[in-house]
Design a protein around this motif. Sequence first.
Motif: not given
Length: 446
Positions: A35-45, A328-343
């Motif tokens: 995935a081509k990821a750009t932007g900032k992501l908030e991750y709560w855990s 409501h994420s402003k960075n859907l592509d980046t969020a999907a890229a992170l999920v992809d990375f996690l898996l």
Amino acid sequence: MTSLSRRQILQLGGGAALTAFLASCAAGGSGPSTAKATGKLEYWSGFASKEQETFFRTNIVDAFNATKPAATVELSVKQFDTIDRLVQTALAAGSGPDIVLANGPAQIRAYAQAGYLAPLDDFAKKLGWNDRILPWALQTGVIDGKLYALPSNYESLLAFYNPATLSAHGWAYPKNRSDFEALCAEAKGKGIVPVAAGNADYQAANEWHVSVILNHAAGPDALKQALAGKAKFTDPVFVDAITQLKGYFTKGWLGGSVDRYFTNTFSSQYKQLADSKALFNFTGTWGLGEIKPFFDKWQWGAIPSLRDGVPEEVWELSLGGTYSVNAHSKNLDTAAALVDFLLSDPKRQTKGLAEVGAGLAPIKIASSDFPADIDQRTAALFSAIAGAPNVGYTTWTFFPPKTDTYIVQGWEKVITGDVSPQEYCKQIDTLFTAELAAGAVPPLPQ
């Protein structure tokens, strides 16, 4: 790889299906995210230990940020006993983290139906999730025909114990109800808590015990029939099982007493095992990352059969959590890229299991992906689950949301005597029947 994993194996239908599942695991790993990821992501855990938090920061957050220089993940650590409420409040207000963590399919359905989550079908095709993630696990995130969640990790239930305690009293590990109850009675008489238990840190620990009794007393066959709508939760086999479990609490066999159950923390339970003040602790595979700081001589065992006719060894199938993307994420592509990375990256997955007891993602993993120095107890546990002749079903993975919520909250009224086992089962059946008719019951994979 999940970070918040209080409830964290495998597949439905019996030994043959489980063998087929593990055969698919041996097919090998997958490549890195494209995935081509750009932007900032908030991750709560939240994290079960400081070691898990450090591992996650280094191997997930820092590693992702290094490989995606145009993207930045910001980790915000929350208390795992309050994070659910924080996420729910934020989502309802149209804000919250970009990646939404949930305890499993039951919880995520409510989020999706409220419009809080972005559908992920297009990303699944683009990033190859349909091929990488094991089908039974991927299916649990499909709601009303759309994919809203990906499984973060798989898990099962087990018993931890201190071998030195059994040895000191000449006790053998129990295999059936008669052995278990005789051992509990003798231990209680010697001032030893038979099963360390408590929900002071996490109310939903209630359903761990309900899942144990449904699978090991009512039995996995009866439970599967009820989940498929072919039996009722008011049937005697379920009422008798709940009555049996309430009796264990009333005798002080779980937690020491009903009152103490509400004040016992997870750390106090592990310490009881270490100090030979408790015999067993019924928990899940997530406990591998929690018990190590308390003592090194722990061992695990299969939870014994608690009714004649129920197999001696049953391993529950369970998902420990899910990943979704905030609508409501402003960075859907980046969020999907992170999920992809996690898996992705099987070796990173197994490294997390070996080093900090992190749950494994339900992706294809080969035996060669496991580190050579993995704790042999951990290796033996996953081998036992892999060869399970019988499998069961946890409440948080296979029950619908309203029913699951009542299972957790209503159980406290059962053990305090405010609700009878019959009334508890009747309410479970009423809620389940309505949710089954509404199509809200998570699928039973074939």
